[in-house]
Design a protein around this motif. Structure first.
Motif, PDB file in Angstrom:
ATOM      1  N   GLU A  36       0.824  -1.207   0.000  1.00  0.00           N
ATOM      2  CA  GLU A  36       0.000   0.000   0.000  1.00  0.00           C
ATOM      3  C   GLU A  36       0.858   1.257   0.000  1.00  0.00           C
ATOM      4  OE1 GLU A  36      -2.852   0.132   3.108  1.00  0.00           O
ATOM      5  OE2 GLU A  36      -4.020  -1.529   2.296  1.00  0.00           O
ATOM      6  N   LEU A  37       0.294   2.322  -0.546  1.00  0.00           N
ATOM      7  CA  LEU A  37       0.988   3.602  -0.497  1.00  0.00           C
ATOM      8  C   LEU A  37      -0.018   4.729  -0.624  1.00  0.00           C
ATOM      9  CD1 LEU A  37       1.275   5.111  -3.544  1.00  0.00           C
ATOM     10  CD2 LEU A  37       2.666   3.083  -3.937  1.00  0.00           C
ATOM     11  N   ARG A  38       0.440   5.891  -0.226  1.00  0.00           N
ATOM     12  CA  ARG A  38      -0.383   7.093  -0.293  1.00  0.00           C
ATOM     13  C   ARG A  38       0.527   8.263  -0.647  1.00  0.00           C
ATOM     14  NH1 ARG A  38      -3.907   7.403   4.936  1.00  0.00           N
ATOM     15  NH2 ARG A  38      -3.209   5.268   4.710  1.00  0.00           N
ATOM     16  N   VAL A  39       0.054   9.173  -1.482  1.00  0.00           N
ATOM     17  CA  VAL A  39       0.790  10.379  -1.846  1.00  0.00           C
ATOM     18  C   VAL A  39      -0.119  11.571  -1.596  1.00  0.00           C
ATOM     19  CG1 VAL A  39       1.958  11.650  -3.673  1.00  0.00           C
ATOM     20  CG2 VAL A  39       2.153   9.156  -3.588  1.00  0.00           C
ATOM     21  N   LEU A  40       0.379  12.551  -0.828  1.00  0.00           N
ATOM     22  CA  LEU A  40      -0.417  13.725  -0.493  1.00  0.00           C
ATOM     23  C   LEU A  40       0.319  14.990  -0.914  1.00  0.00           C
ATOM     24  CD1 LEU A  40      -0.449  11.651   2.262  1.00  0.00           C
ATOM     25  CD2 LEU A  40      -2.442  13.089   2.683  1.00  0.00           C
ATOM     26  N   LYS A  41      -0.359  15.815  -1.685  1.00  0.00           N
ATOM     27  CA  LYS A  41       0.176  17.124  -2.050  1.00  0.00           C
ATOM     28  C   LYS A  41      -0.447  18.143  -1.097  1.00  0.00           C
ATOM     29  CE  LYS A  41       0.764  15.836  -6.910  1.00  0.00           C
ATOM     30  NZ  LYS A  41       2.223  15.694  -6.816  1.00  0.00           N
ATOM     31  N   ILE A  42       0.406  18.805  -0.324  1.00  0.00           N
ATOM     32  CA  ILE A  42      -0.037  19.719   0.719  1.00  0.00           C
ATOM     33  C   ILE A  42      -0.178  21.135   0.159  1.00  0.00           C
ATOM     34  CG2 ILE A  42       0.407  20.497   3.070  1.00  0.00           C
ATOM     35  CD1 ILE A  42       0.025  17.455   2.717  1.00  0.00           C
ATOM     36  N   LYS A  43      -1.051  21.926   0.775  1.00  0.00           N
ATOM     37  CA  LYS A  43      -1.342  23.261   0.240  1.00  0.00           C
ATOM     38  C   LYS A  43      -0.156  24.208   0.283  1.00  0.00           C
ATOM     39  CE  LYS A  43      -3.665  24.405   4.621  1.00  0.00           C
ATOM     40  NZ  LYS A  43      -4.985  24.750   5.211  1.00  0.00           N
ATOM     41  N   ASP A  44       0.893  23.875   1.064  1.00  0.00           N
ATOM     42  CA  ASP A  44       2.082  24.726   1.065  1.00  0.00           C
ATOM     43  C   ASP A  44       3.029  24.395  -0.076  1.00  0.00           C
ATOM     44  OD1 ASP A  44       3.293  22.373   1.806  1.00  0.00           O
ATOM     45  OD2 ASP A  44       3.987  23.065   3.763  1.00  0.00           O
ATOM     46  N   GLY A  45       2.633  23.445  -0.932  1.00  0.00           N
ATOM     47  CA  GLY A  45       3.431  23.104  -2.104  1.00  0.00           C
ATOM     48  C   GLY A  45       4.283  21.864  -1.941  1.00  0.00           C
ATOM     49  N   THR A  46       4.376  21.323  -0.743  1.00  0.00           N
ATOM     50  CA  THR A  46       5.187  20.125  -0.541  1.00  0.00           C
ATOM     51  C   THR A  46       4.373  18.866  -0.840  1.00  0.00           C
ATOM     52  OG1 THR A  46       4.597  19.992   1.804  1.00  0.00           O
ATOM     53  CG2 THR A  46       6.569  21.258   1.227  1.00  0.00           C
ATOM     54  N   THR A  47       5.086  17.784  -1.081  1.00  0.00           N
ATOM     55  CA  THR A  47       4.465  16.484  -1.310  1.00  0.00           C
ATOM     56  C   THR A  47       5.084  15.479  -0.350  1.00  0.00           C
ATOM     57  OG1 THR A  47       4.112  16.965  -3.658  1.00  0.00           O
ATOM     58  CG2 THR A  47       4.009  14.657  -2.995  1.00  0.00           C
ATOM     59  N   VAL A  48       4.246  14.675   0.274  1.00  0.00           N
ATOM     60  CA  VAL A  48       4.735  13.642   1.184  1.00  0.00           C
ATOM     61  C   VAL A  48       4.102  12.310   0.811  1.00  0.00           C
ATOM     62  CG1 VAL A  48       5.128  15.244   3.086  1.00  0.00           C
ATOM     63  CG2 VAL A  48       2.919  14.097   2.890  1.00  0.00           C
ATOM     64  N   GLY A  49       4.735  11.250   1.242  1.00  0.00           N
ATOM     65  CA  GLY A  49       4.202   9.916   1.025  1.00  0.00           C
ATOM     66  C   GLY A  49       3.866   9.259   2.343  1.00  0.00           C
ATOM     67  N   TYR A  50       3.136   8.172   2.265  1.00  0.00           N
ATOM     68  CA  TYR A  50       2.730   7.453   3.476  1.00  0.00           C
ATOM     69  C   TYR A  50       2.598   5.991   3.093  1.00  0.00           C
ATOM     70  CZ  TYR A  50       0.479   7.190   8.092  1.00  0.00           C
ATOM     71  OH  TYR A  50       0.194   6.935   9.407  1.00  0.00           O
ATOM     72  N   SER A  51       3.217   5.118   3.867  1.00  0.00           N
ATOM     73  CA  SER A  51       3.132   3.688   3.580  1.00  0.00           C
ATOM     74  C   SER A  51       2.900   2.927   4.866  1.00  0.00           C
ATOM     75  CB  SER A  51       4.403   3.190   2.883  1.00  0.00           C
ATOM     76  OG  SER A  51       5.521   3.342   3.726  1.00  0.00           O
ATOM     77  N   GLU A  52       2.319   1.730   4.742  1.00  0.00           N
ATOM     78  CA  GLU A  52       1.970   0.929   5.912  1.00  0.00           C
ATOM     79  C   GLU A  52       2.418  -0.513   5.753  1.00  0.00           C
ATOM     80  OE1 GLU A  52      -2.053   1.163   7.050  1.00  0.00           O
ATOM     81  OE2 GLU A  52      -2.165   3.334   6.923  1.00  0.00           O
ATOM     82  N   ALA A  53       2.674  -1.129   6.898  1.00  0.00           N
ATOM     83  CA  ALA A  53       2.985  -2.561   6.955  1.00  0.00           C
ATOM     84  C   ALA A  53       2.523  -3.063   8.312  1.00  0.00           C
ATOM     85  CB  ALA A  53       4.481  -2.794   6.767  1.00  0.00           C
ATOM     86  N   GLN A  54       2.789  -4.313   8.621  1.00  0.00           N
ATOM     87  CA  GLN A  54       2.388  -4.873   9.907  1.00  0.00           C
ATOM     88  C   GLN A  54       2.956  -4.036  11.051  1.00  0.00           C
ATOM     89  OE1 GLN A  54       0.680  -7.696  10.992  1.00  0.00           O
ATOM     90  NE2 GLN A  54      -0.041  -8.289   8.967  1.00  0.00           N
ATOM     91  N   LEU A  55       2.087  -3.515  11.911  1.00  0.00           N
ATOM     92  CA  LEU A  55       2.435  -2.814  13.140  1.00  0.00           C
ATOM     93  C   LEU A  55       3.100  -1.452  12.951  1.00  0.00           C
ATOM     94  CD1 LEU A  55       3.792  -5.733  15.359  1.00  0.00           C
ATOM     95  CD2 LEU A  55       1.461  -4.903  15.149  1.00  0.00           C
ATOM     96  N   THR A  56       3.438  -1.074  11.749  1.00  0.00           N
ATOM     97  CA  THR A  56       4.112   0.203  11.550  1.00  0.00           C
ATOM     98  C   THR A  56       3.530   0.957  10.363  1.00  0.00           C
ATOM     99  OG1 THR A  56       5.798  -0.777  10.113  1.00  0.00           O
ATOM    100  CG2 THR A  56       6.319  -0.613  12.464  1.00  0.00           C
ATOM    101  N   SER A  57       3.596   2.273  10.450  1.00  0.00           N
ATOM    102  CA  SER A  57       3.290   3.115   9.302  1.00  0.00           C
ATOM    103  C   SER A  57       4.352   4.179   9.230  1.00  0.00           C
ATOM    104  CB  SER A  57       1.895   3.739   9.429  1.00  0.00           C
ATOM    105  OG  SER A  57       1.781   4.454  10.636  1.00  0.00           O
ATOM    106  N   ARG A  58       4.597   4.677   8.063  1.00  0.00           N
ATOM    107  CA  ARG A  58       5.744   5.559   7.867  1.00  0.00           C
ATOM    108  C   ARG A  58       5.370   6.761   7.023  1.00  0.00           C
ATOM    109  NH1 ARG A  58      10.693   4.307   3.929  1.00  0.00           N
ATOM    110  NH2 ARG A  58      11.922   6.189   4.278  1.00  0.00           N
ATOM    111  N   LEU A  59       5.692   7.934   7.534  1.00  0.00           N
ATOM    112  CA  LEU A  59       5.550   9.162   6.767  1.00  0.00           C
ATOM    113  C   LEU A  59       6.841   9.377   5.995  1.00  0.00           C
ATOM    114  CD1 LEU A  59       3.865  11.743   6.192  1.00  0.00           C
ATOM    115  CD2 LEU A  59       5.081  12.805   8.102  1.00  0.00           C
ATOM    116  N   VAL A  60       6.730   9.570   4.696  1.00  0.00           N
ATOM    117  CA  VAL A  60       7.897   9.707   3.828  1.00  0.00           C
ATOM    118  C   VAL A  60       8.011  11.158   3.377  1.00  0.00           C
ATOM    119  CG1 VAL A  60       9.031   8.920   1.716  1.00  0.00           C
ATOM    120  CG2 VAL A  60       7.594   7.339   3.039  1.00  0.00           C
ATOM    121  N   SER A  61       9.106  11.808   3.746  1.00  0.00           N
ATOM    122  CA  SER A  61       9.297  13.205   3.360  1.00  0.00           C
ATOM    123  C   SER A  61      10.550  13.424   2.518  1.00  0.00           C
ATOM    124  CB  SER A  61       9.366  14.093   4.613  1.00  0.00           C
ATOM    125  OG  SER A  61      10.391  13.648   5.488  1.00  0.00           O
ATOM    126  N   ASP A  62      11.442  12.443   2.471  1.00  0.00           N
ATOM    127  CA  ASP A  62      12.642  12.563   1.643  1.00  0.00           C
ATOM    128  C   ASP A  62      12.209  12.716   0.178  1.00  0.00           C
ATOM    129  OD1 ASP A  62      14.804  11.629  -0.171  1.00  0.00           O
ATOM    130  OD2 ASP A  62      15.882  11.254   1.697  1.00  0.00           O
TER     131      ASP A  62
END
Length: 295
Positions: A233-259
């Motif tokens: 699974e994955l998620r991509v969010l474009k924020i109103k300040d112009g940045t884009t971040v990602g989000y991914s999930e697995a067993q017991l953990t989820s991760r915000l991706v900003s690199d």
């Protein structure tokens, strides 16, 4: 939220599945001081009114144990508790005014963090491969997911988690509207989470949401030979300040991706996933076909 070895933010729990690393309440974070202050105010107003905990409980319809637990900040006061206590104690709205903060504190911190991120998004794209995406779930589908969780949740915690997920769906009515795109694996449309009737109502809900002008739902057929989403699974969010971040999930953990380099990879994968899935119109027709097969 914790950090991995590369310095990037990591969440300690998943958000859209029914799993998680802990089954304890976690409001004791940034909301802690406000909650404790609210509980102290309840005690001060009660004492000022010359009432015992038992007398206040009798007057507002709560047990002595509940009043005691609230005043010691062991339990969160329900909005109904605050409203009734405000009236009985003559607080003139000072206790009732705290309902919003207390209600938000009921939701798990991981959900509050994600909801805040979603509220700032002008565009959200999500690929889900094992159940309906949380923003698309009906309440009974969500409840069925949390009832299957291991270790099991208690009934109060199930209610809390369900309410938190449903609250995130306010994004559909937000103005200005965000562009929301979803890709669902075909198997998620066939797996009868909660039973056939729950699934049927879930598919009907997808058709309703898919008619919104700012929403596109696509189906990834199982027979696809090439699939860019095999890493999960994955998620991509474009924020109103112009940045884009990602989000991914697995067993017991989820991760915000900003690199930026990793976000670029997630954007590329999501673009390919959408290209490989059925177009939105064909996807809605596919869902309608599945509904017809269930009659």
């Amino acid at each position: 939220m914790s950090t991995d070895n590369g310095g990037r933010d990591r969440s300690d729990h998943t958000t859209d599945g029914a799993d998680g690393a802990s089954w304890e309440e976690d409001w004791e974070d940034d909301y802690g001081p406000a909650i404790r202050a609210t509980c102290r105010q309840i005690k001060l107003w009660r004492e000022g009114a010359g009432l015992t905990q038992q007398e206040l409980g009798d007057a507002i319809g709560y047990s002595l144990g509940m009043v005691s637990a609230v005043e010691r900040a062991r339990r969160l006061p329900h909005p109904d508790f605050l409203a009734k206590a405000d009236r009985i104690l003559g607080a003139d709205g000072k206790l009732a005014a705290m309902k919003k903060d207390v209600e938000e504190a009921r939701y798990p911190k991981k959900v509050r963090d994600l909801a805040k991120l979603e509220s700032e998004a002008v565009e959200l794209g999500a690929y889900a491969n094992h159940n309906m995406h949380g923003l698309l779930q009906t309440e009974e589908y969500t409840r069925a997911l949390f009832e299957m969780r291991l270790p099991p949740y208690g009934e109060d915690e199930i209610d809390r988690q369900v309410a938190a997920r449903m609250a995130r769906q306010e994004i559909f009515g937000r103005r200005p509207a965000a562009l929301l795109t979803f890709v669902q694996e075909e198997v998620t449309l066939r797996r009868p989470i909660g039973g056939r009737m729950v699934l049927r109502r879930q598919l009907e809900h997808l058709l309703e949401v898919g008619q919104l002008r700012n929403v596109e739902i696509q189906v990834m057929p199982t027979d696809r030979v090439k699939h860019a989403g095999m890493a999960g699974e994955l998620r991509v969010l474009k924020i109103k300040d112009g940045t884009t971040v990602g989000y991914s999930e697995a067993q017991l953990t989820s991760r915000l991706v900003s690199d930026p380099r990793e976000v670029q990879i997630l954007e590329m994968r999501y673009g390919m996933i959408r290209a490989q899935a059925l177009p939105p119109r064909e996807s809605l027709a596919f869902i309608e076909k599945l509904l017809g097969e269930m009659t």
